[in-house]
Design a protein around this motif. Structure first.
Motif, PDB file in Angstrom:
ATOM      1  N   ASP A  90       0.859  -1.190   0.000  1.00  0.00           N
ATOM      2  CA  ASP A  90       0.000   0.000   0.000  1.00  0.00           C
ATOM      3  C   ASP A  90       0.896   1.241   0.000  1.00  0.00           C
ATOM      4  N   GLY A 102      -7.027  -1.748  -2.011  1.00  0.00           N
ATOM      5  CA  GLY A 102      -6.652  -0.407  -1.578  1.00  0.00           C
ATOM      6  C   GLY A 102      -7.611   0.690  -2.001  1.00  0.00           C
ATOM      7  N   ASP A 111      -5.213   3.004   2.338  1.00  0.00           N
ATOM      8  CA  ASP A 111      -5.793   2.792   1.006  1.00  0.00           C
ATOM      9  C   ASP A 111      -5.355   3.907   0.070  1.00  0.00           C
TER      10      ASP A 111
END
Lengths: 241, 241
Positions: free
Chosen positions: B48, B72, B79
Motif C-alpha cells: 500500500d 486499496g 488505502d
C-alpha cells in the motif's frame, strides 16, 4: 545486514498466470519471511520465459536484499528458470559435479522402485556456473543460490524442504502486532493516522466478518510496543482479541 | 484489438506481502481472463504505497493492452491505490460528481440500517480527474477506468461484482487444450519439444498426483487443433482424459 532485511518473491509458471492454481508457494514463503522479521516488498508471477525471468531477477537484485525464485526447475522444455537466472548474472549453465552427484543419488533411489526410469543426468546437472547448491530432500532438482538470489523448486513439498535448508539466511527486525475494532472503518481514520504519525509505524486496516483487523508494524521493537500500548488503551479498540 | 490481447494484474496490499491471505483475487481474475482468451503476462503484488503503485502502473500501461488493479480502494489511510494510479497518469484526485452520487446512495442505504454510520462523502468522492466510473453493486467504493487501467475493489465480493461490469472489454484469441500422460517427465521431453516446434504452440507440463497434465496454447485455433490432434494420436498420451 543491519537488522532491516527486505526480500522479493518471484514465482515462475504459465499455470499461475492462467489462474489454474492458487499461488500458495508465494503466500507460504511470504508468511515464513514475515515470521523471521523480513519485509517482503514485492511478489511477482512471470511466465516460463527465460528473458522475462532474467529481467525480473536483475531488477530484484538491485532493489532487495534477497530474492527467492520458485518454479520451473523441472526437466521439461518449459522449465527455463535456471537459464533465466543465469542470464540475469551473465553466466552460463554448465555441468556442476555436486549437482550431478545429488541428482544421480536421487535418480538411483527412484530406479530402485522403477527400474525403467529414464533420465538425462547430464542435462539435469547443468546449473549456473557460479553459486552453490541447496539440497532438495524431496525431489530430483536441487535448489541453487547465486549472489542474493535463492532458487527453490516449485512443487510445494520440494519448495518447503529446500527452503528449510536456507531459512537461517533470512533474518530481519520487522515485527507486527494485531489489534481489533468493532467500529466502522470511517470512525477509525483519525485514530489510524494518529498512531501512524505519532509512532512512525506502518498501519493496516482490514475488514473482517464482524470487525476490523488492525496491524501495526515496525523494525523498532520499542516504538511498536508503545504504539500497541497506546492503541489498546483507546476506546475504539476492543478490549479483548 | 487484433485478436491478441494481453493483460497484467496488479494486486495491492501489505497483507498479501505478509502472507496473511492467499491472493485469490489474482487467481480468480487470471482465470476469467484466460476463459476470455486474454493472455495474462504478469501478476504483481505491491505494498500500500502510492509511489510503488504508480511505478508498476506506468510499466504495465507500456507493456500490456490492459491492466487490472485490485485492492486499496477503501477509506482508511492505508488505502492509496487511487492516488498511485492518478500519479502514474500525472493527474490529480478531484471530486467526481458521478462517484459522489453513487457513494451517497450506498451510504444512505447503510444508514437505513445503521443510522449512526459516519462517512466522509467528500473524501470518498475524490477520484482521478480523468476516466470513468465502474459501478460497485456490493460496496461503497466504485471501480474506475483510466486509459487501459481498470481499478476494482479488493474485497472479493466487490471485486467480482465490479469486474462483471467491465468483463466485456476483455476479449482475446488465446485458447488452451489439455491432455494427460502417465509417462515420467523424462520420457516426454522430445514429444513436448516436437509439438512446440512443429505447431508453434506454447506447451506446459505439470506434475500431478498420478499423471502429468500437458497444456497446449495458441492464438491460432487451427494450429491448436492440429497440435492437439497430433498429441492425442501419440502413444505417450493417455487415450482418455
Amino acid at each position: 545486514m543491519d537488522g532491516r532485511m527486505n526480500a522479493a518473491i518471484l514465482t515462475v509458471g504459465d499455470e499461475l498466470l492462467a489462474g489454474d492454481v492458487e499461488n500458495t508457494n508465494a503466500t507460504w514463503l511470504a508468511s515464513r519471511l514475515a515470521d523471521r522479521g523480513v519485509v517482503v516488498g514485492e511478489i511477482r508471477v512471470v511466465p516460463d520465459d527465460a528473458a522475462l525471468i532474467a529481467t525480473a531477477v536483475r531488477e530484484f537484485t538491485d532493489r532487495f536484499d534477497a530474492t527467492i525464485v520458485t518454479g520451473g526447475l523441472g526437466s521439461t522444455p518449459d522449465d527455463v528458470t535456471l537459464e533465466g537466472v543465469a542470464r540475469a548474472f551473465d553466466v552460463s549453465l554448465e555441468r556442476d559435479d555436486e549437482v550431478r552427484s545429488a541428482v544421480e543419488a536421487t535418480v538411483s533411489d527412484i530406479r530402485d522402485e522403477y527400474p525403467q526410469f529414464e533420465f538425462d543426468l547430464e542435462e539435469a546437472a547443468r546449473y549456473p556456473s557460479e553459486g552453490r547448491i541447496v539440497p532438495n530432500e524431496e525431489g530430483i532438482a536441487p535448489g541453487w543460490v547465486i549472489a542474493n538470489v535463492y532458487i527453490v523448486p516449485g512443487l510445494p513439498a520440494e519448495m518447503k524442504a529446500t527452503f528449510g535448508a536456507i531459512v537461517d539466511e533470512f533474518d530481519g527486525e520487522r515485527r507486527t502486532e494485531t489489534v481489533y475494532s468493532s467500529e466502522p472503518e470511517s470512525h477509525l481514520n483519525e485514530l489510524l493516522e494518529t498512531v501512524r504519525d505519532r509512532f512512525d509505524v506502518t498501519v493496516g486496516c482490514y475488514p473482517g466478518a464482524d470487525r476490523k483487523r488492525i496491524t501495526l508494524s515496525s523494525d523498532d521493537a520499542d516504538r511498536l510496543e508503545q504504539a500497541t500500548d497506546w492503541m489498546t488503551s483507546r476506546s475504539e479498540i476492543d478490549a479483548t482479541e
